[in-house]
Design a protein around this motif. Structure first.
Motif, short mmCIF file in Angstrom:
data_model
loop_
_atom_site.label_atom_id
_atom_site.label_comp_id
_atom_site.label_asym_id
_atom_site.label_seq_id
_atom_site.Cartn_x
_atom_site.Cartn_y
_atom_site.Cartn_z
N UNK A 198 7.51 -1.62 34.10
CA UNK A 198 6.35 -1.00 34.74
C UNK A 198 5.83 -1.83 35.91
N UNK A 199 6.42 -3.01 36.14
CA UNK A 199 6.06 -3.82 37.29
C UNK A 199 4.96 -4.84 37.04
N UNK A 200 4.56 -5.04 35.79
CA UNK A 200 3.50 -6.01 35.48
C UNK A 200 4.15 -7.29 34.95
N UNK A 201 4.61 -8.12 35.87
CA UNK A 201 5.36 -9.32 35.49
C UNK A 201 4.51 -10.35 34.75
N UNK A 202 3.25 -10.48 35.13
CA UNK A 202 2.38 -11.45 34.46
C UNK A 202 2.22 -11.15 32.98
N UNK A 203 1.91 -9.91 32.68
CA UNK A 203 1.76 -9.52 31.26
C UNK A 203 3.11 -9.56 30.55
N UNK A 204 4.17 -9.26 31.27
CA UNK A 204 5.51 -9.34 30.67
C UNK A 204 5.80 -10.77 30.22
N UNK A 205 5.49 -11.74 31.07
CA UNK A 205 5.73 -13.15 30.71
C UNK A 205 4.89 -13.56 29.51
N UNK A 206 3.61 -13.21 29.52
CA UNK A 206 2.73 -13.58 28.41
C UNK A 206 3.17 -12.93 27.10
N UNK A 207 3.56 -11.68 27.16
CA UNK A 207 3.99 -10.98 25.96
C UNK A 207 5.33 -11.54 25.46
N UNK A 243 5.97 4.06 33.31
CA UNK A 243 4.66 4.15 32.65
C UNK A 243 4.75 4.91 31.33
N UNK A 244 5.53 5.99 31.32
CA UNK A 244 5.71 6.76 30.07
C UNK A 244 6.42 5.91 29.01
N UNK A 245 7.44 5.18 29.43
CA UNK A 245 8.15 4.28 28.51
C UNK A 245 7.18 3.23 27.98
N UNK A 246 6.36 2.68 28.87
CA UNK A 246 5.40 1.67 28.46
C UNK A 246 4.44 2.22 27.41
N UNK A 247 3.92 3.43 27.61
CA UNK A 247 2.97 4.02 26.65
C UNK A 247 3.63 4.20 25.28
N UNK A 248 4.89 4.62 25.27
CA UNK A 248 5.62 4.80 24.01
C UNK A 248 5.77 3.46 23.29
N UNK A 249 6.21 2.44 24.04
CA UNK A 249 6.45 1.13 23.43
C UNK A 249 5.13 0.48 23.02
N UNK A 250 4.09 0.70 23.80
CA UNK A 250 2.78 0.13 23.46
C UNK A 250 2.27 0.70 22.14
N UNK A 251 2.48 1.99 21.90
CA UNK A 251 2.03 2.57 20.63
C UNK A 251 2.83 1.99 19.47
N UNK A 252 4.11 1.71 19.66
CA UNK A 252 4.91 1.05 18.62
C UNK A 252 4.37 -0.34 18.35
N UNK A 253 4.03 -1.07 19.42
CA UNK A 253 3.50 -2.42 19.29
C UNK A 253 2.16 -2.40 18.56
N UNK A 254 1.29 -1.44 18.90
CA UNK A 254 -0.02 -1.36 18.26
C UNK A 254 0.09 -1.11 16.76
#
Length: 159
Positions: A132-141, A102-113
């Motif tokens: 982070x375990x969200x495969x659906x959003x991973x596929x879409x992204x 989750x911490x890694x996701x927050x870091x990468x999300x801020x880079x993406x934003x």
């Protein structure tokens, strides 16, 4: 080719060959049912005949997506931008600890934003979603990353 990737390619090849054999058998059964001539047999035969085409399309789409993702993975690795998760704590199963993911996701999300139209950021975000375990959003992204990379590549002069 690395030993692990060779095994993967061989396994995928064997699975595709087995599916192709199965699709041919299904197609033959569908044709036999249609040739039987009864209304129910013809209807069932048409339904059975659709299955190999549907299966072949699914195999094609899956392999195509895999090749596209592998292409992006190679480019990201060549540019040194792959997410480094080697030091993150892991569960006994080998998956990254939920809080660390989750911490890694927050870091990468801020880079993406900061730059959402950069395929590299979308690729990294897709990987972070996966960790982070969200495969659906991973596929879409990842689909978005593939499309953005394609636009960038085709927009380059000399390509």
């Amino acid at each position: 080719m690395k030993d692990g990737s060779t095994k993967t390619v061989v396994t995928i090849g064997l699975l595709v060959a087995a599916l192709a054999f199965y699709f041919v058998l299904l197609g033959q059964r569908g044709i036999e049912l249609i040739q039987d001539g009864g209304a129910a047999a013809i209807g069932l035969g048409v339904g059975v005949l659709i299955l190999p085409f549907l299966g072949a399309w699914i195999v094609y789409a899956t392999l195509r997506a895999g090749f596209q993702h592998q292409h992006l993975s190679r480019r990201i690795a060549d540019e040194g931008l792959e997410l480094d998760v080697t030091d993150l704590p892991k569960r006994p199963s080998g998956r990254i600890d939920r809080d660390a993911a989750d911490a890694l996701f927050q870091q990468v999300k801020s880079e993406w934003e900061a730059d959402p139209d950069n395929w590299r950021n979308s690729y990294r975000l897709a990987r972070a979603y996966d960790y982070a375990g969200d495969r659906g959003r991973a596929r879409e992204t990842m689909k978005r990353a593939v499309e953005l990379e394609r636009v960038e590549r085709e927009g380059e002069p000399g390509r």
